[in-house]
Design a protein around this motif. Structure first.
Motif, PDB file in Angstrom:
ATOM      1  N   PHE A   1      -3.329  34.817  -1.173  1.00 13.48           N
ATOM      2  CA  PHE A   1      -3.240  33.597  -1.965  1.00 13.48           C
ATOM      3  C   PHE A   1      -3.072  33.899  -3.455  1.00 13.48           C
ATOM      4  O   PHE A   1      -2.609  33.053  -4.221  1.00 13.48           O
ATOM      5  CB  PHE A   1      -4.470  32.713  -1.732  1.00 13.48           C
TER       6      PHE A   1
ATOM      7  N   ASN B   1       0.514  33.716  -5.248  1.00 15.61           N
ATOM      8  CA  ASN B   1       1.160  32.443  -5.555  1.00 15.61           C
ATOM      9  C   ASN B   1       1.325  32.297  -7.068  1.00 15.61           C
ATOM     10  O   ASN B   1       0.348  32.154  -7.801  1.00 15.61           O
ATOM     11  CB  ASN B   1       0.323  31.290  -4.994  1.00 15.61           C
TER      12      ASN B   1
ATOM     13  N   ARG C   1       2.969  25.003  -5.289  1.00 17.41           N
ATOM     14  CA  ARG C   1       2.020  23.901  -5.415  1.00 17.41           C
ATOM     15  C   ARG C   1       1.411  23.598  -4.050  1.00 17.41           C
ATOM     16  O   ARG C   1       2.053  23.783  -3.021  1.00 17.41           O
ATOM     17  CB  ARG C   1       2.735  22.662  -5.967  1.00 17.41           C
ATOM     18  N   GLN C   2       0.176  23.098  -4.054  1.00 17.23           N
ATOM     19  CA  GLN C   2      -0.553  22.864  -2.807  1.00 17.23           C
ATOM     20  C   GLN C   2      -0.403  21.418  -2.343  1.00 17.23           C
ATOM     21  O   GLN C   2      -0.249  20.496  -3.152  1.00 17.23           O
ATOM     22  CB  GLN C   2      -2.040  23.186  -2.996  1.00 17.23           C
TER      23      GLN C   2
ATOM     24  N   ARG D   1      -2.443  22.156   5.869  1.00 16.01           N
ATOM     25  CA  ARG D   1      -2.375  22.670   4.502  1.00 16.01           C
ATOM     26  C   ARG D   1      -1.045  23.377   4.296  1.00 16.01           C
ATOM     27  O   ARG D   1      -0.628  24.176   5.134  1.00 16.01           O
ATOM     28  CB  ARG D   1      -3.528  23.641   4.248  1.00 16.01           C
TER      29      ARG D   1
ATOM     30  N   THR E   1       1.981  24.877   1.166  1.00 16.52           N
ATOM     31  CA  THR E   1       2.358  25.220  -0.201  1.00 16.52           C
ATOM     32  C   THR E   1       3.862  25.044  -0.316  1.00 16.52           C
ATOM     33  O   THR E   1       4.604  25.333   0.623  1.00 16.52           O
ATOM     34  CB  THR E   1       1.969  26.666  -0.539  1.00 16.52           C
TER      35      THR E   1
ATOM     36  N   TYR F   1       3.836  34.261   0.707  1.00 17.05           N
ATOM     37  CA  TYR F   1       3.932  33.869  -0.697  1.00 17.05           C
ATOM     38  C   TYR F   1       4.882  34.753  -1.503  1.00 17.05           C
ATOM     39  O   TYR F   1       5.663  34.263  -2.324  1.00 17.05           O
ATOM     40  CB  TYR F   1       2.547  33.874  -1.344  1.00 17.05           C
TER      41      TYR F   1
END
Length: 380
Positions: free
Chosen positions: A36, A39, A43-44, A66, A68, A94
């Motif tokens: 994580f 990143n 954006r989440q 969830r 991203t 990511y």
């Protein structure tokens, strides 16, 4: 020259992010993931939806997916929805997503139900027959699912979200490893949703890893009972050695608090049902999957996958199919994203999604006689 520029730019960006991660605060193995920290610009988001089957059965069940997403500085007119593998979660993607955003892609990556930071998988707890006054309850736990349609429905939910947000962008779907089962099942189950092309990296359609249980043990197990992952570990590395030889990524996998290492009885049964569904669909002349341009990227030295069987499978429908082997040797292992071939593989995907020839792609020819389709020795 442009590809070389992007490759150098991405390498500098990636290693800067890795250095920040390594020098940053120590993450708890129970709740954290070094991935994580990669990143930079994503954006989440959270997607809420209800399970249609369980809700109809009188047990309203809501899921939270969830995800991203990355918005490029200058769009190339294309969006990618990424589906992660068996043990992983969206965070493992990511680094690649940051690179794709540099290339102009809008990118979405989400955690499937029961994995990563999304809701736990849910199923009905059957009545054990011992107490007539005891109503059936619910099983809620990670690494669990009651049927494979939950996975394909989750992908359908994400596709709807992306289509609504970006109606003018060309939609492409990407599946990594185990998710090749899910993406194939989705295409074979749902009406067209404007999807343009499909990408499968190190597709986990045919495994050569031994099952950690016998089939009779699995069938006889109690509902919700856990079994070990099919991906073995060495000295507590959570299987990292099978994924990559890169020191950072080995450390990141071995300390990843969101890596799924156990799966329920129902999960494994769902995988078996999905595998059978997909392979049987392949024998139909009306198989929807065959109508989509598809790119399969694999590693011949992959210690997890049976790539000989994969290539035989691809020759069943060679039209619209592009395949490429990345022969970097044993160090490349299972995930292209964690190898020296990562940059080249993304540039190849970029060529494929722009309808340009992929350098080094294989020539696939249909066999003179279609082979009899049989299930693999086991399901993963």
């Amino acid at each position: 020259m442009l590809h070389e520029f992007y490759a150098v730019l991405h390498r500098s960006l990636l290693w800067s992010l890795l250095l920040v991660s390594l020098l940053g605060s120590t993450l708890s193995q129970a709740t954290g993931s070094a991935f994580f920290q990669l990143n930079h610009s994503g954006r989440q988001g959270v997607l809420h939806y209800s399970d249609p089957l369980l809700s109809q059965a009188g047990q309203p069940v809501n899921y939270q997916l969830r995800y991203t997403y990355w918005l490029p500085g200058r769009s190339n007119g294309k969006v990618i929805v990424y589906n992660h593998g068996l043990q992983s979660h969206r965070g493992w993607f990511y680094g690649s997503a940051e690179y794709l955003a540099i290339l102009g892609y809008t990118v979405y990556a989400f955690d499937r139900v029961g994995a990563g930071q999304s809701s736990a998988g849910i199923s009905l707890q059957p009545d054990d027959g011992k107490d007539s006054d005891k109503a059936a309850g619910l099983i809620r736990q990670q690494g669990h699912v009651d049927r494979w349609q939950v996975w394909t429905d989750s992908l359908a939910q994400m596709v709807r979200l992306v289509r609504k947000r970006h109606p003018s962008l060309e939609l492409n779907l990407w599946a990594n490893s185990f998710a090749a089962h899910i993406l194939t099942g989705y295409i074979n189950s749902y009406p067209p949703q404007g999807v343009r092309r499909l990408v499968f990296t190190t597709p986990g359609l045919f495994s050569r890893l031994p099952l950690p249980f016998t089939i009779p043990e699995l069938i006889a197990a109690a509902p919700g009972q856990y079994f070990a992952s099919t991906i073995p570990e060495q000295q507590g590395d959570k299987g990292a050695t099978l994924f990559t030889s890169d020191p950072f990524y080995q450390w990141a996998i071995s300390t990843d608090g969101y890596s799924q290492r156990r799966f329920s009885r129902e999960f494994y049964l769902a995988v078996g049902s999905l595998t059978q569904f997909n392979l049987l669909r392949t024998s139909f002349s009306t198989d929807p999957l065959a109508r989509y341009p598809r790119f399969y990227l694999y590693v011949p030295a992959d210690p997890m996958m049976d790539n000989q069987r994969l290539r035989s499978y691809l020759t069943l429908a060679p039209n619209n199919t592009v395949a490429k082997a990345y022969s970097g040797g044993d160090d490349h292992r299972h995930l292209l994203a964690f190898t020296a071939d990562m940059q080249q593989s993304i540039l190849d995907i970029d060529d494929f999604l722009h309808d340009r020839p992929v350098q080094g792609q294989e020539v696939l020819q249909a066999p003179a006689q279609q082979p009899l389709l049989v299930l693999p020795e086991h399901w993963l």
